[in-house]
Motif scaffolding. Structure first.
Motif, mmCIF file in Angstrom:
data_model
loop_
_atom_site.group_PDB
_atom_site.id
_atom_site.type_symbol
_atom_site.label_atom_id
_atom_site.label_comp_id
_atom_site.label_asym_id
_atom_site.label_seq_id
_atom_site.Cartn_x
_atom_site.Cartn_y
_atom_site.Cartn_z
ATOM 1 N N LYS A 68 0.816 -1.205 0.000
ATOM 2 C CA LYS A 68 0.000 0.000 0.000
ATOM 3 C C LYS A 68 0.855 1.263 0.000
ATOM 4 O O LYS A 68 0.604 2.194 -0.739
ATOM 5 C CB LYS A 68 -0.898 0.028 1.233
ATOM 6 N N ASP A 69 1.849 1.282 0.865
ATOM 7 C CA ASP A 69 2.653 2.485 1.029
ATOM 8 C C ASP A 69 3.942 2.448 0.216
ATOM 9 O O ASP A 69 4.747 3.362 0.309
ATOM 10 C CB ASP A 69 3.001 2.676 2.508
ATOM 11 N N GLY A 70 4.156 1.414 -0.560
ATOM 12 C CA GLY A 70 5.405 1.280 -1.305
ATOM 13 C C GLY A 70 5.386 2.049 -2.609
ATOM 14 O O GLY A 70 4.398 2.675 -2.993
ATOM 15 N N ALA A 71 6.506 1.991 -3.297
ATOM 16 C CA ALA A 71 6.639 2.625 -4.601
ATOM 17 C C ALA A 71 7.112 1.581 -5.608
ATOM 18 O O ALA A 71 7.644 0.533 -5.227
ATOM 19 C CB ALA A 71 7.650 3.769 -4.528
ATOM 20 N N ASP A 72 6.902 1.855 -6.874
ATOM 21 C CA ASP A 72 7.353 0.932 -7.912
ATOM 22 C C ASP A 72 8.875 0.829 -7.881
ATOM 23 O O ASP A 72 9.564 1.836 -7.716
ATOM 24 C CB ASP A 72 6.894 1.408 -9.286
ATOM 25 N N PRO A 73 9.420 -0.395 -8.027
ATOM 26 C CA PRO A 73 10.880 -0.553 -7.965
ATOM 27 C C PRO A 73 11.562 0.044 -9.185
ATOM 28 O O PRO A 73 11.014 0.071 -10.282
ATOM 29 C CB PRO A 73 11.071 -2.070 -7.912
ATOM 30 N N LYS A 74 12.772 0.521 -8.970
ATOM 31 C CA LYS A 74 13.574 1.097 -10.050
ATOM 32 C C LYS A 74 14.238 -0.016 -10.847
ATOM 33 O O LYS A 74 14.557 -1.078 -10.323
ATOM 34 C CB LYS A 74 14.659 2.008 -9.479
ATOM 35 N N ILE A 75 14.442 0.223 -12.138
ATOM 36 C CA ILE A 75 15.148 -0.727 -12.990
ATOM 37 C C ILE A 75 16.641 -0.520 -12.780
ATOM 38 O O ILE A 75 17.152 0.591 -12.932
ATOM 39 C CB ILE A 75 14.774 -0.532 -14.471
ATOM 40 N N LEU A 76 17.327 -1.605 -12.418
ATOM 41 C CA LEU A 76 18.755 -1.548 -12.160
ATOM 42 C C LEU A 76 19.531 -1.910 -13.415
ATOM 43 O O LEU A 76 18.985 -2.520 -14.340
ATOM 44 C CB LEU A 76 19.105 -2.520 -11.031
ATOM 45 N N PRO A 77 20.831 -1.604 -13.451
ATOM 46 C CA PRO A 77 21.649 -2.053 -14.594
ATOM 47 C C PRO A 77 21.773 -3.579 -14.590
ATOM 48 O O PRO A 77 21.594 -4.232 -13.561
ATOM 49 C CB PRO A 77 23.000 -1.385 -14.362
ATOM 50 N N ASP A 78 22.072 -4.165 -15.743
ATOM 51 C CA ASP A 78 22.146 -5.621 -15.873
ATOM 52 C C ASP A 78 23.167 -6.242 -14.941
ATOM 53 O O ASP A 78 23.007 -7.388 -14.511
ATOM 54 C CB ASP A 78 22.468 -6.005 -17.319
ATOM 55 N N SER A 79 24.209 -5.522 -14.589
ATOM 56 C CA SER A 79 25.246 -6.073 -13.707
ATOM 57 C C SER A 79 24.738 -6.293 -12.288
ATOM 58 O O SER A 79 25.325 -7.053 -11.523
ATOM 59 C CB SER A 79 26.459 -5.150 -13.693
ATOM 60 N N GLU A 80 23.630 -5.657 -11.919
ATOM 61 C CA GLU A 80 23.082 -5.793 -10.568
ATOM 62 C C GLU A 80 22.217 -7.052 -10.399
ATOM 63 O O GLU A 80 21.870 -7.410 -9.284
ATOM 64 C CB GLU A 80 22.234 -4.569 -10.212
ATOM 65 N N TYR A 81 21.841 -7.694 -11.484
ATOM 66 C CA TYR A 81 20.986 -8.873 -11.424
ATOM 67 C C TYR A 81 21.829 -10.139 -11.502
ATOM 68 O O TYR A 81 22.910 -10.147 -12.084
ATOM 69 C CB TYR A 81 19.970 -8.850 -12.573
ATOM 70 N N PRO A 82 21.346 -11.270 -10.927
ATOM 71 C CA PRO A 82 22.122 -12.517 -10.986
ATOM 72 C C PRO A 82 22.210 -13.065 -12.409
ATOM 73 O O PRO A 82 21.365 -12.779 -13.259
ATOM 74 C CB PRO A 82 21.342 -13.467 -10.082
ATOM 75 N N GLU A 83 23.224 -13.868 -12.642
ATOM 76 C CA GLU A 83 23.503 -14.398 -13.986
ATOM 77 C C GLU A 83 22.372 -15.296 -14.483
ATOM 78 O O GLU A 83 22.011 -15.275 -15.657
ATOM 79 C CB GLU A 83 24.823 -15.162 -13.961
ATOM 80 N N TRP A 84 21.787 -16.113 -13.594
ATOM 81 C CA TRP A 84 20.776 -17.081 -14.007
ATOM 82 C C TRP A 84 19.507 -16.402 -14.527
ATOM 83 O O TRP A 84 18.735 -16.986 -15.268
ATOM 84 C CB TRP A 84 20.419 -18.036 -12.870
ATOM 85 N N LEU A 85 19.281 -15.158 -14.134
ATOM 86 C CA LEU A 85 18.065 -14.459 -14.530
ATOM 87 C C LEU A 85 18.014 -14.222 -16.038
ATOM 88 O O LEU A 85 16.946 -14.315 -16.653
ATOM 89 C CB LEU A 85 17.982 -13.129 -13.785
ATOM 90 N N SER A 86 19.158 -13.980 -16.637
ATOM 91 C CA SER A 86 19.182 -13.721 -18.076
ATOM 92 C C SER A 86 18.932 -14.987 -18.891
ATOM 93 O O SER A 86 18.536 -14.917 -20.049
ATOM 94 C CB SER A 86 20.508 -13.100 -18.483
ATOM 95 N N HIS A 87 19.137 -16.170 -18.295
ATOM 96 C CA HIS A 87 18.947 -17.431 -19.019
ATOM 97 C C HIS A 87 17.500 -17.943 -18.971
ATOM 98 O O HIS A 87 17.179 -18.936 -19.612
ATOM 99 C CB HIS A 87 19.879 -18.506 -18.460
ATOM 100 N N LEU A 88 16.637 -17.283 -18.223
ATOM 101 C CA LEU A 88 15.247 -17.737 -18.125
ATOM 102 C C LEU A 88 14.497 -17.603 -19.444
ATOM 103 O O LEU A 88 13.561 -18.347 -19.709
ATOM 104 C CB LEU A 88 14.507 -16.962 -17.037
ATOM 105 N N LEU A 89 14.889 -16.664 -20.260
ATOM 106 C CA LEU A 89 14.196 -16.439 -21.531
ATOM 107 C C LEU A 89 14.827 -17.181 -22.699
ATOM 108 O O LEU A 89 14.358 -17.053 -23.830
ATOM 109 C CB LEU A 89 14.153 -14.939 -21.836
ATOM 110 N N ASP A 90 15.874 -17.963 -22.445
ATOM 111 C CA ASP A 90 16.504 -18.728 -23.522
ATOM 112 C C ASP A 90 15.544 -19.787 -24.039
ATOM 113 O O ASP A 90 14.782 -20.388 -23.277
ATOM 114 C CB ASP A 90 17.776 -19.415 -23.019
ATOM 115 N N LYS A 91 15.553 -20.001 -25.345
ATOM 116 C CA LYS A 91 14.713 -21.031 -25.961
ATOM 117 C C LYS A 91 15.278 -22.407 -25.641
ATOM 118 O O LYS A 91 16.477 -22.639 -25.777
ATOM 119 C CB LYS A 91 14.665 -20.849 -27.479
ATOM 120 N N ARG A 92 14.398 -23.305 -25.212
ATOM 121 C CA ARG A 92 14.819 -24.677 -24.947
ATOM 122 C C ARG A 92 14.267 -25.565 -26.058
ATOM 123 O O ARG A 92 13.199 -25.300 -26.602
ATOM 124 C CB ARG A 92 14.304 -25.130 -23.579
ATOM 125 N N PRO A 93 14.991 -26.627 -26.398
ATOM 126 C CA PRO A 93 14.561 -27.462 -27.530
ATOM 127 C C PRO A 93 13.260 -28.207 -27.218
ATOM 128 O O PRO A 93 13.017 -28.628 -26.094
ATOM 129 C CB PRO A 93 15.723 -28.431 -27.717
#
Length: 133
Positions: A68-93
């Motif tokens: 209720k009292d929070g604010a929308d989170p800011k978008i951080l640079p890619d270096s601030e996110y864990p490595e595995w997060l970028s692989h979630l959108l990879d196409k799997r066979p």
């Protein structure tokens, strides 16, 4: 059916206060007319433009706030996110692609995916055969 029970209890001398029945059920009375839109009804159907500026949209995750009292989170640079997060959108066979490949040369993750998808396909096939019989 509930009305019959209430009538029987009333005829037995049970007061209304005990039954919890204050009155009869009624329906709301409508005005009889449908509300008409203002002139230029087509303009009301057009999508409204966003009131957020492009700067805010590009720096925050709009609508991600769940507090209720929070604010929308800011978008951080890619270096601030864990490595595995970028692989979630990879196409799997797909299963058909995995069936064409040699199972002995598949990586462990692909082999595990092949077994899961193959089992699921066999279960669906067996269920469809049982449903036909």
């Amino acid at each position: 059916m509930a009305g019959n029970c209430l009538r029987a209890l009333r005829s037995a001398g049970v007061p209304k206060e005990v039954l919890g029945v204050g009155g009869c059920r009624t329906f709301s009375a409508g005005s009889g007319k449908a509300k008409k839109g203002s002139k230029g009804g087509a303009a009301a159907d057009a999508p409204k433009e966003s009131t957020l500026s492009k700067e805010v949209k590009s720096t925050t995750v709009v609508g991600a706030n769940i507090l209720k009292d929070g604010a929308d989170p800011k978008i951080l640079p890619d270096s601030e996110y864990p490595e595995w997060l970028s692989h979630l959108l990879d196409k799997r066979p797909a299963l058909s692609e995995l069936r064409r490949k040699d199972l002995e040369t598949l990586p462990y993750e692909d082999l595990k995916r092949f077994v899961k998808l193959d089992n699921r396909a066999r279960i669906k096939e067996n269920n469809s055969i049982k449903a036909k019989n």
